[in-house]
Design a protein around this motif. Sequence first.
Motif, mmCIF file in Angstrom:
data_model
loop_
_atom_site.group_PDB
_atom_site.id
_atom_site.type_symbol
_atom_site.label_atom_id
_atom_site.label_comp_id
_atom_site.label_asym_id
_atom_site.label_seq_id
_atom_site.Cartn_x
_atom_site.Cartn_y
_atom_site.Cartn_z
ATOM 1 N N VAL A 53 8.176 0.855 8.246
ATOM 2 C CA VAL A 53 8.717 2.202 8.107
ATOM 3 C C VAL A 53 9.716 2.420 9.232
ATOM 4 O O VAL A 53 9.366 2.269 10.406
ATOM 5 N N ASP A 54 10.953 2.747 8.876
ATOM 6 C CA ASP A 54 11.982 3.045 9.871
ATOM 7 C C ASP A 54 11.789 4.495 10.310
ATOM 8 O O ASP A 54 11.905 5.418 9.494
ATOM 9 N N VAL A 55 11.488 4.696 11.586
ATOM 10 C CA VAL A 55 11.179 6.040 12.083
ATOM 11 C C VAL A 55 12.386 6.979 11.997
ATOM 12 O O VAL A 55 12.208 8.195 11.910
ATOM 13 N N ASP A 56 13.589 6.450 12.022
ATOM 14 C CA ASP A 56 14.778 7.291 11.923
ATOM 15 C C ASP A 56 15.013 7.756 10.490
ATOM 16 O O ASP A 56 15.494 8.858 10.262
ATOM 17 N N GLU A 57 14.664 6.926 9.525
ATOM 18 C CA GLU A 57 14.850 7.270 8.114
ATOM 19 C C GLU A 57 13.680 8.090 7.566
ATOM 20 O O GLU A 57 13.853 8.856 6.618
ATOM 21 N N SER A 58 12.498 7.882 8.115
ATOM 22 C CA SER A 58 11.287 8.565 7.630
ATOM 23 C C SER A 58 10.611 9.294 8.778
ATOM 24 O O SER A 58 9.432 9.073 9.073
ATOM 25 N N ASN A 59 11.372 10.171 9.417
ATOM 26 C CA ASN A 59 10.830 10.857 10.596
ATOM 27 C C ASN A 59 9.699 11.825 10.255
ATOM 28 O O ASN A 59 8.909 12.182 11.115
ATOM 29 N N ASP A 60 9.577 12.244 8.988
ATOM 30 C CA ASP A 60 8.457 13.099 8.591
ATOM 31 C C ASP A 60 7.130 12.333 8.690
ATOM 32 O O ASP A 60 6.144 12.855 9.215
ATOM 33 N N ILE A 61 7.128 11.095 8.222
ATOM 34 C CA ILE A 61 5.911 10.263 8.303
ATOM 35 C C ILE A 61 5.632 9.898 9.753
ATOM 36 O O ILE A 61 4.481 9.951 10.207
ATOM 37 N N ALA A 62 6.668 9.538 10.496
ATOM 38 C CA ALA A 62 6.492 9.202 11.915
ATOM 39 C C ALA A 62 5.896 10.392 12.670
ATOM 40 O O ALA A 62 5.004 10.227 13.507
ATOM 41 N N GLY A 63 6.366 11.584 12.372
ATOM 42 C CA GLY A 63 5.831 12.776 13.017
ATOM 43 C C GLY A 63 4.392 13.062 12.616
ATOM 44 O O GLY A 63 3.561 13.434 13.445
ATOM 45 N N GLN A 64 4.094 12.857 11.342
ATOM 46 C CA GLN A 64 2.737 13.083 10.830
ATOM 47 C C GLN A 64 1.717 12.210 11.557
ATOM 48 O O GLN A 64 0.592 12.633 11.810
ATOM 49 N N TYR A 65 2.125 10.985 11.905
ATOM 50 C CA TYR A 65 1.219 10.043 12.577
ATOM 51 C C TYR A 65 1.491 9.953 14.082
ATOM 52 O O TYR A 65 1.028 9.027 14.732
ATOM 53 N N ASN A 66 2.221 10.922 14.606
ATOM 54 C CA ASN A 66 2.473 11.019 16.052
ATOM 55 C C ASN A 66 3.042 9.744 16.654
ATOM 56 O O ASN A 66 2.587 9.290 17.710
ATOM 57 N N VAL A 67 4.013 9.154 15.981
ATOM 58 C CA VAL A 67 4.664 7.953 16.497
ATOM 59 C C VAL A 67 5.628 8.392 17.591
ATOM 60 O O VAL A 67 6.671 8.977 17.319
ATOM 61 N N ASN A 68 5.265 8.109 18.831
ATOM 62 C CA ASN A 68 6.080 8.490 19.980
ATOM 63 C C ASN A 68 6.775 7.304 20.622
ATOM 64 O O ASN A 68 7.611 7.480 21.502
ATOM 65 N N ALA A 69 6.408 6.098 20.223
ATOM 66 C CA ALA A 69 7.007 4.879 20.759
ATOM 67 C C ALA A 69 7.061 3.845 19.641
ATOM 68 O O ALA A 69 6.210 3.843 18.747
ATOM 69 N N VAL A 70 8.064 2.998 19.693
ATOM 70 C CA VAL A 70 8.191 1.921 18.711
ATOM 71 C C VAL A 70 8.266 0.585 19.438
ATOM 72 O O VAL A 70 8.769 0.544 20.560
ATOM 73 N N PRO A 71 7.724 -0.473 18.857
ATOM 74 C CA PRO A 71 6.983 -0.457 17.609
ATOM 75 C C PRO A 71 5.581 0.140 17.780
ATOM 76 O O PRO A 71 4.947 -0.028 18.810
ATOM 77 N N SER A 72 5.161 0.855 16.748
ATOM 78 C CA SER A 72 3.780 1.316 16.630
ATOM 79 C C SER A 72 3.226 0.676 15.370
ATOM 80 O O SER A 72 3.807 0.818 14.289
ATOM 81 N N LEU A 73 2.149 -0.040 15.518
ATOM 82 C CA LEU A 73 1.538 -0.754 14.403
ATOM 83 C C LEU A 73 0.233 -0.048 14.066
ATOM 84 O O LEU A 73 -0.633 0.113 14.932
ATOM 85 N N MET A 74 0.116 0.385 12.818
ATOM 86 C CA MET A 74 -1.069 1.125 12.407
ATOM 87 C C MET A 74 -1.780 0.402 11.287
ATOM 88 O O MET A 74 -1.150 -0.047 10.326
ATOM 89 N N ILE A 75 -3.084 0.307 11.438
ATOM 90 C CA ILE A 75 -3.924 -0.340 10.431
ATOM 91 C C ILE A 75 -4.571 0.754 9.588
ATOM 92 O O ILE A 75 -5.208 1.664 10.125
ATOM 93 N N PHE A 76 -4.376 0.654 8.278
ATOM 94 C CA PHE A 76 -4.962 1.598 7.328
ATOM 95 C C PHE A 76 -5.929 0.855 6.417
ATOM 96 O O PHE A 76 -5.675 -0.285 6.033
ATOM 97 N N GLU A 77 -7.013 1.527 6.069
ATOM 98 C CA GLU A 77 -7.947 0.991 5.088
ATOM 99 C C GLU A 77 -8.246 2.094 4.092
ATOM 100 O O GLU A 77 -8.691 3.181 4.472
ATOM 101 N N ASN A 78 -7.951 1.817 2.817
ATOM 102 C CA ASN A 78 -8.160 2.786 1.742
ATOM 103 C C ASN A 78 -7.535 4.145 2.082
ATOM 104 O O ASN A 78 -8.137 5.197 1.877
ATOM 105 N N GLY A 79 -6.320 4.107 2.627
ATOM 106 C CA GLY A 79 -5.574 5.318 2.910
ATOM 107 C C GLY A 79 -5.911 6.015 4.213
ATOM 108 O O GLY A 79 -5.304 7.016 4.556
ATOM 109 N N ARG A 80 -6.873 5.481 4.956
ATOM 110 C CA ARG A 80 -7.280 6.116 6.213
ATOM 111 C C ARG A 80 -6.835 5.280 7.408
ATOM 112 O O ARG A 80 -7.019 4.065 7.431
ATOM 113 N N LEU A 81 -6.293 5.963 8.390
ATOM 114 C CA LEU A 81 -5.870 5.298 9.620
ATOM 115 C C LEU A 81 -7.093 4.818 10.383
ATOM 116 O O LEU A 81 -8.001 5.592 10.669
#
Length: 102
Positions: A53-81
């Motif tokens: 996910v490009d944080v500049d193109e999808s800043n709504d998602i980045a904001g939703q998951y509090n991405v304050n630094a890149v790279p941020s790698l998030m592991i999801f299981e069945n839709g849950r962080l």
Amino acid sequence: MEKLNSNDFRKNVESGEGLCLVDFSATWCGPCKMQAPVLEELEAEKGYTIYSVDVDESNDIAGQYNVNAVPSLMIFENGRLKDTLVGFHSKEALIEAMEKYK
């Protein structure tokens, strides 16, 4: 590694099933450029589902998951962080993180 926009993210990650790794990154980020080949290797060798996910193109998602630094790698299981890793990580560290949820 499939690149997701905000709509794809909601469909593939938040409403998805199983385990996946999401790389929140930016084209201008040096460590992100170093991380990408490691993620591509992981996807090919281990069969992990990995999205980008490009944080500049999808800043709504980045904001939703509090991405304050890149790279941020998030592991999801069945839709849950499940876990967040910030900064560059080795292939071994990422395997260890993913295997916790298998």
